[in-house]
Design a protein around this motif. Structure first.
Motif, PDB file in Angstrom:
ATOM      1  N   TYR A 213       0.843  -1.195   0.000  1.00 41.59           N
ATOM      2  CA  TYR A 213       0.000   0.000   0.000  1.00 41.59           C
ATOM      3  C   TYR A 213       0.877   1.244   0.000  1.00 41.59           C
ATOM      4  CZ  TYR A 213      -3.685  -3.236   1.451  1.00 41.59           C
ATOM      5  OH  TYR A 213      -4.576  -4.278   1.517  1.00 41.59           O
ATOM      6  N   GLU A 214       0.316   2.345  -0.513  1.00 38.22           N
ATOM      7  CA  GLU A 214       1.054   3.611  -0.536  1.00 38.22           C
ATOM      8  C   GLU A 214       1.369   4.077   0.874  1.00 38.22           C
ATOM      9  OE1 GLU A 214       0.531   8.219  -2.160  1.00 38.22           O
ATOM     10  OE2 GLU A 214      -0.953   6.685  -2.687  1.00 38.22           O
ATOM     11  N   SER A 215       0.446   3.856   1.797  1.00 41.68           N
ATOM     12  CA  SER A 215       0.670   4.249   3.186  1.00 41.68           C
ATOM     13  C   SER A 215      -0.051   3.272   4.097  1.00 41.68           C
ATOM     14  CB  SER A 215       0.162   5.673   3.452  1.00 41.68           C
ATOM     15  OG  SER A 215      -1.256   5.708   3.375  1.00 41.68           O
ATOM     16  N   ALA A 216       0.368   3.234   5.367  1.00 45.31           N
ATOM     17  CA  ALA A 216      -0.244   2.316   6.328  1.00 45.31           C
ATOM     18  C   ALA A 216      -1.731   2.595   6.494  1.00 45.31           C
ATOM     19  CB  ALA A 216       0.474   2.425   7.675  1.00 45.31           C
ATOM     20  N   ASP A 218      -3.807   3.254   4.290  1.00 49.22           N
ATOM     21  CA  ASP A 218      -4.582   2.685   3.180  1.00 49.22           C
ATOM     22  C   ASP A 218      -4.816   1.192   3.328  1.00 49.22           C
ATOM     23  OD1 ASP A 218      -4.604   5.161   1.974  1.00 49.22           O
ATOM     24  OD2 ASP A 218      -2.856   4.753   0.708  1.00 49.22           O
TER      25      ASP A 218
END
Length: 507
Positions: A213-216, A218
């Motif tokens: 994922y792009e960030s946690a 997400d």
């Protein structure tokens, strides 16, 4: 589909959708005029806002009208739980009568899914045209674009998959219409064509998305490649068994595709089943086994006061409720699935409450948060809507084995689940026939997947609906009488539509 697009002019859709997207500041913005379209799709923020709105529309489609995702996937399988009368006719669906006016005008109307699809089409069309200079605020513009488009493709595919299981043939819209007047009024496409589009969208999405994922923030609540593979596996099994309901023989080409897809997901996805100590956390959301979920967490003030779980709860769980919830678990379900006497299965002990033995509660979703904690008022459930998780896919491996005639492998998978959750497991005996093991498989699905939107579809695929869905005889099944009618109001808006075959002359 012109009427859907009339209600969703491009910029109007974007602005309305963004207001769903959990950012309170957006709710305070004043509407923009038509010239705003000229400056939209000019930054990564625009694209992120649009895809957030796409998820918000998907959630609205699934939760609208008494959480329709569960109404279609669980409630009409009558002998799992009971809907008590409340004046709206919703309980009629449990007798196989989908013609109550309330149900026709709500559950038989697919407009909200097409709003979701319209947004996906708009995102795909416009993000594809965004330039690197417009995306200068991200490190890798091409990867960013692929991520947004891949998610929109997944949302479109999932929306169509939900619809094809409910209505069979549905209109197929894959173009974005800037001018709603030009949007065509489309007839229903065959379910075969729709399922091929779902497959193609999934393959294209998988190429654009990664396993991470792009960030946690997400994780689990936005689509990644694992989400796509889970959807593909379900699609293949549905297509293998439901394309031609005149036969009970599964198409092994699609069965093998499902097998390969699940094997890849398990090997590459990094998912693990929740340990039994933290079992209940699975249904709060973002657990190690979560693959794709709709965010309904109070951590972001997106909990639900009308979550399906609230319909099963009484005053023991929400202070101002009475002692008789509208929905209750059928006692027969518990005895059929878990037996009698001392039951040690964790799923029985954690998911159900026998405070009223004749009307047991389902407490699978009971993470109650009071927004007014001092007076215990304004209760919201902070439980995500779990669409796909690892245990679901692992159990599907048993179904795949049975379609291949491999009862031994299916038996091992079922017994692994029983051993995991029960210190005194009632194992499936070795040497049973494929049909007998399929009965045990359906019991295991009933234990593991209760109230997760899958059970009715499981029964249809496996042809084991007879003991659970007493309104669906074989003759009605062969005539595809499990599909829903279309709300007659939609015919006034689109004269090219035709009523679902089984419901001709009945609606």
């Amino acid at each position: 589909m012109r009427n859907t697009y009339k209600k969703l002019s491009m910029i109007g859709l974007i602005l309305v959708v963004i207001s769903f997207a959990s950012c309170k500041k957006l709710l305070e913005q004043e509407p923009k005029n038509s010239t705003y379209l000229e400056v939209y799709w000019k930054s990564a923020k625009d694209a992120r806002n649009a895809i957030a709105g796409n998820y918000a529309l998907l959630r609205n489609a699934c939760t609208n009208k008494e959480n329709r995702y569960y109404m279609y996937g669980d409630a009409i399988a009558k002998n799992y739980f009971t809907i008590q009368y409340n004046g709206d006719g919703l309980e009629g669906i449990q007798n196989g009568d989908f013609t109550f006016q309330y149900n026709l005008n709500s559950l038989a109307n697919y407009t909200l899914y097409y709003k979701t699809i319209a947004m996906s089409n708009i995102v795909i069309a416009n993000v594809s045209k965004m330039t690197s200079s417009e995306l200068k605020d991200v490190e890798d513009p091409e990867t960013f674009k692929n991520g947004i488009i891949g998610q929109a493709l997944f949302i479109r595919a999932l929306s169509y998959f939900m619809m094809v299981r409910v209505w069979g043939d549905v209109p197929l819209v894959t173009a974005a219409y800037d001018d709603p007047i030009t949007a065509p009024q489309l007839p229903r496409s065959s379910k075969t064509v729709v399922m091929k589009q779902i497959e193609d969208d999934c393959h294209n999405a998988a190429k654009m998305l990664s396993w991470s994922y792009e960030s946690a923030g997400d994780a689990k609540v936005t689509a990644n490649r694992g989400s796509v593979y889970a959807l593909l596996a379900h699609l293949y099994l549905w297509r293998a068994t439901m394309t031609d309901v005149s036969t009970d023989v599964a198409n092994l080409v699609d069965v093998n595709s499902a097998d390969t897809t699940i094997n890849t997901l398990i090997a590459r996805g990094g998912y693990t089943q929740t340990d039994t100590t933290n079992y209940s956390n699975t249904f709060i959301g973002r657990s190690p086994e979560g693959i794709f979920e709709l965010n309904m967490s109070e951590n972001t003030l997106e909990g639900s006061s009308s979550h399906i779980g609230t319909r099963f709860l009484n005053t023991s769980y929400i202070s101002y409720y009475n002692n008789t919830p509208r929905f209750y678990v059928v006692p027969r379900y518990l005895t059929d699935q878990f037996g009698t006497g001392t039951i040690t299965d964790i799923r029985y002990r954690k998911n159900f409450d026998l405070v009223t033995p004749d009307k047991p509660l389902c407490v699978k979703y009971s993470n109650v948060i009071y927004r007014n904690p001092g007076q215990k008022l304004d209760a919201y459930l902070s439980n995500n809507m779990i669409i796909f998780r690892l245990s679901d896919l692992k159990l599907l491996k048993a179904e795949i084995a049975l379609y291949k005639g491999d009862a031994a492998t299916a038996t091992t998978i079922i017994n692994d689940f029983r051993t995991k959750y029960d210190k005194v497991p009632k194992k499936v005996a070795a040497g049973l026939s494929v049909s007998a093991v399929m009965d045990e498989y359906i019991k295991e699905r009933g234990k593991e997947m209760f109230l997760e939107g899958h059970l009715f579809y499981d029964l249809l695929r496996t042809r084991k609906y007879g003991n659970i869905v007493d309104w669906l005889p074989v003759e009605r099944f062969r005539r595809e009488g499990f599909y829903w009618p279309i709300d007659p109001a939609l015919f006034r808006e689109n004269p090219n539509l035709k009523q679902t075959t089984y419901w001709l002359g009945k609606v």
